[in-house]
Design an enzyme around this catalytic site. Structure first.
Site, short mmCIF file in Angstrom:
data_model
loop_
_atom_site.label_atom_id
_atom_site.label_comp_id
_atom_site.label_asym_id
_atom_site.label_seq_id
_atom_site.Cartn_x
_atom_site.Cartn_y
_atom_site.Cartn_z
N MET A 125 -30.02 3.87 2.13
CA MET A 125 -30.31 2.46 1.86
C MET A 125 -30.63 1.72 3.16
O MET A 125 -31.52 0.88 3.21
CB MET A 125 -29.12 1.81 1.14
CG MET A 125 -29.44 0.46 0.54
SD MET A 125 -30.85 0.49 -0.61
CE MET A 125 -30.02 0.62 -2.18
N GLU B 69 -4.46 6.63 3.63
CA GLU B 69 -4.02 5.50 2.79
C GLU B 69 -5.18 4.78 2.10
O GLU B 69 -5.02 4.22 1.02
CB GLU B 69 -3.20 4.50 3.59
CG GLU B 69 -1.82 5.00 4.00
CD GLU B 69 -1.81 5.75 5.32
OE1 GLU B 69 -2.91 6.05 5.85
OE2 GLU B 69 -0.71 6.05 5.82
N PHE C 97 7.90 -0.81 16.59
CA PHE C 97 7.07 0.36 16.34
C PHE C 97 6.53 0.32 14.90
O PHE C 97 7.28 0.10 13.96
CB PHE C 97 7.89 1.64 16.56
CG PHE C 97 7.11 2.89 16.23
CD1 PHE C 97 5.97 3.22 16.95
CD2 PHE C 97 7.49 3.71 15.18
CE1 PHE C 97 5.24 4.36 16.65
CE2 PHE C 97 6.76 4.84 14.86
CZ PHE C 97 5.63 5.16 15.60
N GLN C 98 5.24 0.52 14.76
CA GLN C 98 4.55 0.48 13.46
C GLN C 98 4.79 -0.83 12.73
O GLN C 98 4.91 -0.87 11.50
CB GLN C 98 4.94 1.69 12.59
CG GLN C 98 4.41 2.99 13.17
CD GLN C 98 4.46 4.15 12.20
OE1 GLN C 98 5.31 4.21 11.32
NE2 GLN C 98 3.52 5.09 12.36
N LYS D 32 12.37 -2.06 5.84
CA LYS D 32 13.05 -0.80 5.62
C LYS D 32 14.51 -0.98 5.22
O LYS D 32 15.02 -0.32 4.31
CB LYS D 32 12.97 0.06 6.89
CG LYS D 32 13.60 1.43 6.69
CD LYS D 32 13.35 2.37 7.86
CE LYS D 32 13.91 3.75 7.54
NZ LYS D 32 13.70 4.70 8.62
#
Lengths: 594, 163
Positions: A501, A70, A132-133, A182
């Site tokens: 760096m 993602e 969940f999630q 959802k």
């Protein structure tokens, strides 16, 4: 039982049906994106967004690009937005999908990139139950978004989408999150869909034109300057002000410098351009800033990478004229003598008109002396590439070769580190929107997904990713996305077998103690790895092979080619600002300082 | 310097957290905060006190204005204004103390709103300084519990904060 009114109701409903479609929340979202002009979204499916993914499957207006992480979806949308000027759109699921998107949202926020991120959420009835999630996406993203929405009802979707794009793309652009539970996208619940044509929000207005009086004041000061400097930032590119800025600068004949975010705002190849300023800016740009008597800052925010850490030493003799669309950017770090709040393009347009009409005589004699001084600084050639011994490849020369092969006309996406600074210094951009880099947040792993976004925006353009072996491993999985969509990106990896760096700072400030910045014995064979994904890998180890092999890579027009260039691991990026000093205080090489 | 800033805010979920988040995110101080819906139910009025020099206060008001949920705001301390805070305070009150506390409360124009054999619950309004002075006057050692509302305010004269 109802009798009579039922007939009316049926007639009413069928009449409405002719005007509006009945759509589910998921379908509405896709339709709204299409109505907003969105052609492409970058995403990754998951439980909370499955209704939306089903709606994607059932339409062909909006193309969905499946990434492999993602974070890459947000960077790809970001690269797409930076290159095209259109908002980038992201779709991720709840919980880990949403949290993975956070780094990319923060990256876009810091660089004011228009983006709309749609995240799934657990069903409304489960919110707050540690489902969940489940994660509080609106809460987690709050400090790094311009605004956010949680959809509470499917009927709100069209208006919220409209508002989200309006907010993301106007004023100082930025990312907007839409969190969608959802059950709001349930295909069983169909509602009439109507997309608003325009939007008016009482709590959100966009500063339009700059104040004419203030612009006049600025123009008067500008025209009577003896040692003027124009200093242009990312706001000029975002605000589509490059053409106007170029006209104004040429008209005035003044020197100009671009910030890291502003590269290409004024053509880097033009003689009035002194190159980039700041931490790794050119000697002439930083010296000219320090000794100037008037600084016109346009679309800049006086970031600490420009001003150095002690703001009180910044441009001690200069009057500061500051143009920006965000009032909060003005006098935030450096106090503006003449603040102008307005869109860069409207202010530049009026400045140009006023300059053309003004009767104020420019001090030609002083300006000639000023230019002479600048040319003297320029002769110092602070970006001269050090001679390398034998077959050792200097990283700067790779960028120089890249510039030659692409004739300075490629889209260059960059990761973060030494290679980023070498690219910024040694690839002068003649056009805006060609330099795609994470300037504010400094996000390693940005380069490849950003180059993907660029390639989707311009399929026929040359999209290059300049990276290092450190940054590249942060989103290396996107090799697979590039294969799936046949993206012919050219990856130029300045491989110095270390976090360059970090190592440079450890050399300079920590007595060469390389605490966790090296890993030479555990690096993959990148060329083979690229081939494992189905791409082409080229490894370059000798200076004598550099040009020929790089050319070879660019001749493979339809393929992603990973060019792994083993460069001198001892090289540092110079010039480099001396911490706590003024802009004139620079380290020019391992043995010289100002 | 102490500033009293009043904000008209969209009465939307999450709007308050954006304001509070801004202060912690940018390292600004909130000394007190009070918020409730206005006569227009779509708007809340939030009043906060904060401390900072002019530069900081300018940044605070600019950043507040940038929040999409903020409709309008005013720095009340820039002009003449009235400010009030409400305090409910429960104190130990028994024996001879009771009359003394009652007298002090009257002097401060407070009211006893509840009592038991051993306690008083007192309501007091006024400036924050007055409320502090009251606590000092009755003596901190008898205080059992303090609930203060935070400061709210309104400008004097005909100036108004509305849409």
């Amino acid at each position: 039982m109802r009798s009579g009114p039922v007939v009316d109701l049926i007639e009413y409903t069928s009449e409405r049906l002719n005007k509006v479609d009945l759509l589910s929340g998921g379908e509405m979202l896709l339709r709204a994106l299409h109505d907003e002009g969105v052609e492409i979204i970058f995403g990754y499916p998951g439980g909370a967004v499955l209704h939306i993914y089903d709606a994607i499957f059932n339409q062909d207006k909006v193309e969905h690009i499946l990434v492999r992480h993602e974070q890459a979806a947000t960077h790809a949308a970001d690269g797409y937005a930076r290159a095209s000027g259109k908002p980038g759109v992201v779709l991720v699921t709840s919980g880990p999908g949403a949290t993975n998107a956070i780094t990319g949202i923060a990256t876009a926020y810091m660089d004011s990139i228009p983006m709309v991120v749609i995240s799934g959420q657990v069903e409304r009835r489960f919110i707050g139950s540690d489902g969940f999630q489940e994660t509080d996406m609106v809460g987690i993203s709050r400090p790094i978004v311009k605004h956010s929405f949680m959809v509470q009802d499917p009927a709100e979707i069209p208006l919220i989408v409209k508002k989200a794009f309006h907010i993301a793309t106007t004023g100082r652009p930025g990312p907007v999150v839409i969190d969608i539970p959802k059950d709001v996208t349930d295909p069983k619940d169909k509602l009439p869909y109507d997309y608003p044509k325009s939007i008016n929000m009482r709590s959100y207005s966009v500063p339009a034109k700059g104040h004419t009086g203030q612009i006049k004041k600025a123009v008067d000061i500008l025209l009577s300057a003896k040692r003027p400097m124009i200093f242009a930032g990312g706001g000029v590119i975002q605000g589509e002000g490059s053409a106007l800025l170029t006209r104004l600068t040429k008209k005035l004949g003044y020197p100009i410098t671009n910030t890291l975010m502003g590269l290409g705002a004024f053509p880097g190849t033009h003689k009035q351009c002194l190159g980039m300023l700041g931490m790794h800016g050119t000697y002439e740009a930083n010296m000219a800033m320090h000794y100037s008597d008037v600084v016109l800052g346009i679309g800049v925010r006086f970031d600490d990478r420009v001003t150095n850490s002690d703001v009180s030493k910044f441009c001690p003799d200069a009057k500061i004229l500051h143009v920006d669309i965000d009032p909060a950017s003005i006098s935030k770090t450096v106090t503006a003598d003449v603040p102008i709040v307005g869109s860069v393009s409207s202010v530049l347009k009026e400045m140009l008109a006023q300059v053309e009409q003004s009767t104020t005589r420019r001090d030609k004699k002083s300006l000639a002396i000023w230019w002479k001084q600048i040319e003297h600084w320029r002769e110092r050639d602070s970006l001269a590439i050090p001679e390398s011994e034998g077959e050792i490849i200097k990283p700067q020369s790779v960028i120089q070769t890249l510039f030659e092969i692409t004739r300075g006309d490629a889209y260059i996406s960059s990761d973060v580190g030494q290679h980023q600074m070498f690219a910024a210094q040694h690839y002068p951009f003649a056009k805006p929107r060609r330099w795609i880099n994470s300037g504010g947040l400094g996000t390693m792993g940005f380069g490849l997904p950003a180059a993907m976004g660029v390639q989707f925006a311009f399929p026929d353009a040359v999209s290059v990713c300049v990276t290092g072996e450190g940054s590249f491993q942060m989103n290396i999985q996107e090799f697979a996305t590039c294969m799936q969509y046949k993206l012919p990106i050219k990856v130029i990896c300045l491989n110095n077998r270390a976090l360059g760096m970090v190592k440079q700072w450890q050399d300079m400030q920590y007595g060469g103690r390389y605490s966790h910045s090296t890993y030479a014995d555990s690096l993959p064979d990148f060329a083979k790895l690229a081939e494992a994904y189905g791409h082409v890998g080229i490894r370059i180890e000798k200076k004598s092979q550099l040009k020929e092999k790089m050319q070879e890579a660019f001749e493979l027009k339809d393929k992603l080619v990973f060019v792994d260039v083993l460069v001198d691991p001892e090289e540092h990026v110079y010039p480099m600002a001396i911490k706590g000093g003024a802009m004139k205080d620079m380290i020019l090489s391992k043995t010289e300082r100002t | 310097m102490r500033h009293l800033i009043s904000v008209l805010l969209e009465n939307e979920p999450g709007a308050l957290s954006r304001v509070v988040g801004l202060f912690s995110q940018r390292n600004y101080n909130i000394e007190s905060l009070t918020v409730a819906p206005t006569e227009d139910r779509s708007l809340s009025r939030l009043t906060l006190t904060t401390i900072g020099d002019d530069r900081k206060i300018e940044q605070i008001t600019k950043h507040l204005n940038k929040l999409v949920d903020v409709v309008k705001l005013v720095d009340l301390t820039e002009g003449a204004h009235v400010e009030r805070e409400l305090m409910l305070i429960k104190v130990k009150a028994s024996g001879a103390q009771r009359a003394e506390i009652k007298r002090t409360t009257d002097i401060f124009r407070g009211q006893i709103v509840d009592m038991t054999q051993n306690t008083y619950a007192i309501q007091l309004t006024g400036s924050s300084i007055k409320l502090d002075a009251y606590i000092a006057a009755i003596g901190g050692n008898i205080v059992l519990e303090v609930a203060r509302s935070g400061v709210t305010g309104i400008s004097r004269g005909e100036k108004i904060l509305s849409l």
